[in-house]
Design an enzyme around this catalytic site. Structure first.
Site, PDB file in Angstrom:
ATOM      1  N   ARG A   1       6.074 -31.113  29.093  1.00 23.37           N
ATOM      2  CA  ARG A   1       5.448 -30.255  28.084  1.00 23.37           C
ATOM      3  C   ARG A   1       6.478 -29.261  27.511  1.00 23.37           C
ATOM      4  O   ARG A   1       7.278 -28.700  28.239  1.00 23.37           O
ATOM      5  CB  ARG A   1       4.295 -29.499  28.769  1.00 23.37           C
ATOM      6  CG  ARG A   1       3.627 -28.463  27.934  1.00 23.37           C
ATOM      7  CD  ARG A   1       4.175 -27.056  28.088  1.00 23.37           C
ATOM      8  NE  ARG A   1       4.076 -26.550  29.435  1.00 23.37           N
ATOM      9  CZ  ARG A   1       4.948 -25.749  30.004  1.00 23.37           C
ATOM     10  NH1 ARG A   1       6.017 -25.373  29.360  1.00 23.37           N
ATOM     11  NH2 ARG A   1       4.771 -25.313  31.223  1.00 23.37           N
TER      12      ARG A   1
ATOM     13  N   ILE B   1      -0.873  -7.058  10.597  1.00 22.92           N
ATOM     14  CA  ILE B   1      -0.577  -7.806  11.828  1.00 22.92           C
ATOM     15  C   ILE B   1       0.912  -8.129  11.925  1.00 22.92           C
ATOM     16  O   ILE B   1       1.389  -8.529  12.971  1.00 22.92           O
ATOM     17  CB  ILE B   1      -1.395  -9.112  11.925  1.00 22.92           C
ATOM     18  CG1 ILE B   1      -1.009 -10.108  10.832  1.00 22.92           C
ATOM     19  CG2 ILE B   1      -2.892  -8.824  11.908  1.00 22.92           C
ATOM     20  CD1 ILE B   1      -1.524 -11.520  11.094  1.00 22.92           C
ATOM     21  N   ASP B   2       1.663  -7.943  10.819  1.00 25.16           N
ATOM     22  CA  ASP B   2       3.084  -8.307  10.813  1.00 25.16           C
ATOM     23  C   ASP B   2       3.970  -7.280  11.527  1.00 25.16           C
ATOM     24  O   ASP B   2       5.107  -7.578  11.880  1.00 25.16           O
ATOM     25  CB  ASP B   2       3.585  -8.478   9.370  1.00 25.16           C
ATOM     26  CG  ASP B   2       2.761  -9.491   8.593  1.00 25.16           C
ATOM     27  OD1 ASP B   2       2.186 -10.391   9.244  1.00 25.16           O
ATOM     28  OD2 ASP B   2       2.672  -9.380   7.359  1.00 25.16           O
TER      29      ASP B   2
ATOM     30  N   GLU C   1       6.100 -17.633  10.784  1.00 21.30           N
ATOM     31  CA  GLU C   1       6.125 -17.816   9.332  1.00 21.30           C
ATOM     32  C   GLU C   1       7.446 -17.274   8.799  1.00 21.30           C
ATOM     33  O   GLU C   1       7.947 -16.275   9.305  1.00 21.30           O
ATOM     34  CB  GLU C   1       5.048 -16.904   8.739  1.00 21.30           C
ATOM     35  CG  GLU C   1       3.903 -17.570   8.133  1.00 21.30           C
ATOM     36  CD  GLU C   1       2.962 -16.531   7.555  1.00 21.30           C
ATOM     37  OE1 GLU C   1       1.946 -16.945   7.068  1.00 21.30           O
ATOM     38  OE2 GLU C   1       3.225 -15.314   7.605  1.00 21.30           O
TER      39      GLU C   1
ATOM     40  N   THR D   1       0.841  -1.206   0.000  1.00 23.21           N
ATOM     41  CA  THR D   1       0.000   0.000   0.000  1.00 23.21           C
ATOM     42  C   THR D   1       0.873   1.251   0.000  1.00 23.21           C
ATOM     43  O   THR D   1       0.618   2.208  -0.746  1.00 23.21           O
ATOM     44  CB  THR D   1      -0.917  -0.012   1.251  1.00 23.21           C
ATOM     45  OG1 THR D   1      -1.544  -1.286   1.336  1.00 23.21           O
ATOM     46  CG2 THR D   1      -1.943   1.088   1.210  1.00 23.21           C
TER      47      THR D   1
ATOM     48  N   MET E   1       1.491 -16.278  12.260  1.00 25.40           N
ATOM     49  CA  MET E   1       1.766 -15.519  11.029  1.00 25.40           C
ATOM     50  C   MET E   1       2.893 -14.515  11.275  1.00 25.40           C
ATOM     51  O   MET E   1       3.555 -14.556  12.300  1.00 25.40           O
ATOM     52  CB  MET E   1       0.500 -14.820  10.572  1.00 25.40           C
ATOM     53  CG  MET E   1      -0.475 -15.732   9.869  1.00 25.40           C
ATOM     54  SD  MET E   1      -1.871 -14.800   9.204  1.00 25.40           S
ATOM     55  CE  MET E   1      -2.558 -15.990   8.074  1.00 25.40           C
TER      56      MET E   1
ATOM     57  N   GLY F   1       5.010 -17.659  27.298  1.00 30.07           N
ATOM     58  CA  GLY F   1       6.015 -18.463  28.003  1.00 30.07           C
ATOM     59  C   GLY F   1       6.485 -19.655  27.187  1.00 30.07           C
ATOM     60  O   GLY F   1       6.650 -20.753  27.711  1.00 30.07           O
ATOM     61  N   ALA F   2       6.712 -19.421  25.890  1.00 30.37           N
ATOM     62  CA  ALA F   2       7.165 -20.522  25.024  1.00 30.37           C
ATOM     63  C   ALA F   2       8.532 -21.028  25.480  1.00 30.37           C
ATOM     64  O   ALA F   2       9.352 -20.269  25.998  1.00 30.37           O
ATOM     65  CB  ALA F   2       7.243 -20.037  23.582  1.00 30.37           C
TER      66      ALA F   2
HETATM   67  O1  F6P Z   1       0.462  -9.651   6.011  1.00 33.99           O
HETATM   68  C1  F6P Z   1      -0.479 -10.221   6.843  1.00 33.99           C
HETATM   69  C2  F6P Z   1      -0.542 -11.721   6.672  1.00 33.99           C
HETATM   70  O2  F6P Z   1      -1.532 -12.238   7.524  1.00 33.99           O
HETATM   71  C3  F6P Z   1       0.790 -12.431   6.868  1.00 33.99           C
HETATM   72  O3  F6P Z   1       1.119 -12.596   8.220  1.00 33.99           O
HETATM   73  C4  F6P Z   1       0.572 -13.709   6.105  1.00 33.99           C
HETATM   74  O4  F6P Z   1       1.790 -14.203   5.625  1.00 33.99           O
HETATM   75  C5  F6P Z   1      -0.279 -13.247   4.950  1.00 33.99           C
HETATM   76  O5  F6P Z   1      -0.913 -12.065   5.342  1.00 33.99           O
HETATM   77  C6  F6P Z   1      -1.328 -14.258   4.538  1.00 33.99           C
HETATM   78  O6  F6P Z   1      -1.962 -13.745   3.415  1.00 33.99           O
HETATM   79  P1  F6P Z   1      -3.242 -14.410   2.738  1.00 33.99           P
HETATM   80  O7  F6P Z   1      -4.397 -14.174   3.647  1.00 33.99           O
HETATM   81  O8  F6P Z   1      -3.382 -13.706   1.461  1.00 33.99           O
HETATM   82  O9  F6P Z   1      -2.940 -15.863   2.634  1.00 33.99           O
END
Ligand code: F6P
Length: 317
Positions: free
Chosen positions: A212, A127-128, A219, A105, A170, A186-187
């Protein structure tokens, strides 16, 4: 300025609606007409415009997604499409454009400003959290809270059965989401694209824990996703790992207070920027203050994860 256009583009993020509401109300207070451009850049090239009124922004501050809808309109890379968009804007009498979304964008807004002198302002929403020029992007806080809540639930069952879980979150090519979520839940291990995962060491950590064990994997990590990691561990060590991929649940849902407030502030800042004559910039929040960053920097520079933060995640694991 009498007429402003606004669109949301790329992946949706919770809080986009709060930004739209803020933009509408600030415009209204300045007697500026706000035109919604539906479906992001696709709508811009097709002149899919809708004038905003109060009813369009009532009851949306608490809703995820975007009432304007969005798209991944890759055809906009084509100069003819951008020309078409500019003609549509001129025809509708739109004097300034606010784009809410991700790095793509910002890139497009920058192209429109540089190539066609369109007055453009960007608002970071993904969200990234991977846009340079803002400590936080709209949607990030909601996503980390949603993912943390989901992992808390998995932890209950993992804890009761002493199982090993690899949970994929993600984040695209960036480890912000995984690091925040990993620390918050707490991973025992956090795998992110910014650091290397030594599978042999990880196996020893898991064996040593003998209970555990929760792995949060972002990602874009070089190991691949949670399933790839589980396959690797099975093949190399005959270790069973349960897999959970949180997926798009992280993107939707009611925005947090933080995202609503950030979106409201950035919405106001974007209108103010256009009214002051600024263009080709993104408004963002840095150290709690609103700043403007040239659009080109927002997608050309990499927003790095704080080193101390990465170390903390390693030490707590
Ligand atoms: O950029 C936001 C996001 O949710 C990423 O974290 C993820 O890789 C991607 O979009 C997934 O995109 P789509 O919904 O097009 O598969």
């Amino acid at each position: 300025m009498k007429k402003i256009g606004v669109f949301t583009h790329g992946a949706d993020a919770s809080g986009m609606n709060a930004a739209l509401r803020s933009i509408y109300r600030i415009c209204h207070s300045h007697h500026i007409e706000l035109i919604g451009i539906r479906r992001g850049l696709a709508g811009l090239t097709e002149a899919d415009f809708v004038p905003f009124d109060r009813s369009m922004t009532s009851n949306i501050i608490n809703r995820g997604g975007t009432v304007l809808h969005t798209s991944h309109f890759l055809e906009f890379e084509n100069g003819d499409m951008r020309h078409k968009a500019v003609v549509n804007l001129e025809h509708a009498g739109i004097e300034g454009v606010i784009g809410i979304g991700d790095a793509t964008t910002m890139k497009v807004l920058s192209q429109l400003a540089r190539e066609h002198s369109v007055k453009t302002v960007g608002i970071p929403a993904t969200i990234d959290n991977d846009l340079y020029g803002s400590d936080y992007t709209i949607g990030f806080d909601t996503a980390i809270n949603t993912a943390t809540e989901a992992i808390d639930r998995i932890r209950d069952t993992a804890d009761s059965s002493d199982k090993v879980y690899a949970i994929e979150v993600m984040g695209s090519e960036s480890g912000f989401l995984a690091t925040y979520v990993g620390i918050a839940c707490g991973a025992d291990y956090i795998a992110i694209p910014e650091t290397l995962t030594n599978v042999h060491d990880l196996f020893h950590k898991i064996s040593h824990a003998n209970r555990r064990f929760i792995i949060v994997i972002g990602e874009g990590d070089e190991v691949g996703g949670a399933q790839e990691l589980a396959n690797l561990m099975k093949e190399a060590y005959n270790l069973d790992i349960r897999v959970a991929v949180l997926g798009h649940m992280q993107r939707g849902g009611t925005p947090t207070v933080r995202d609503r407030v950030l979106a409201s502030r950035l919405g106001q800042a974007a209108v103010d920027a256009l009214l002051s004559g600024a263009s080709n910039i993104m408004v963002g929040e840095t150290n709690g203050e609103i700043h403007q960053t040239p659009l080109q920097m927002t997608f050309e520079r990499r927003k790095a994860l704080n080193e101390q933060f990465v170390r903390l995640a390693e030490m707590l694991g």
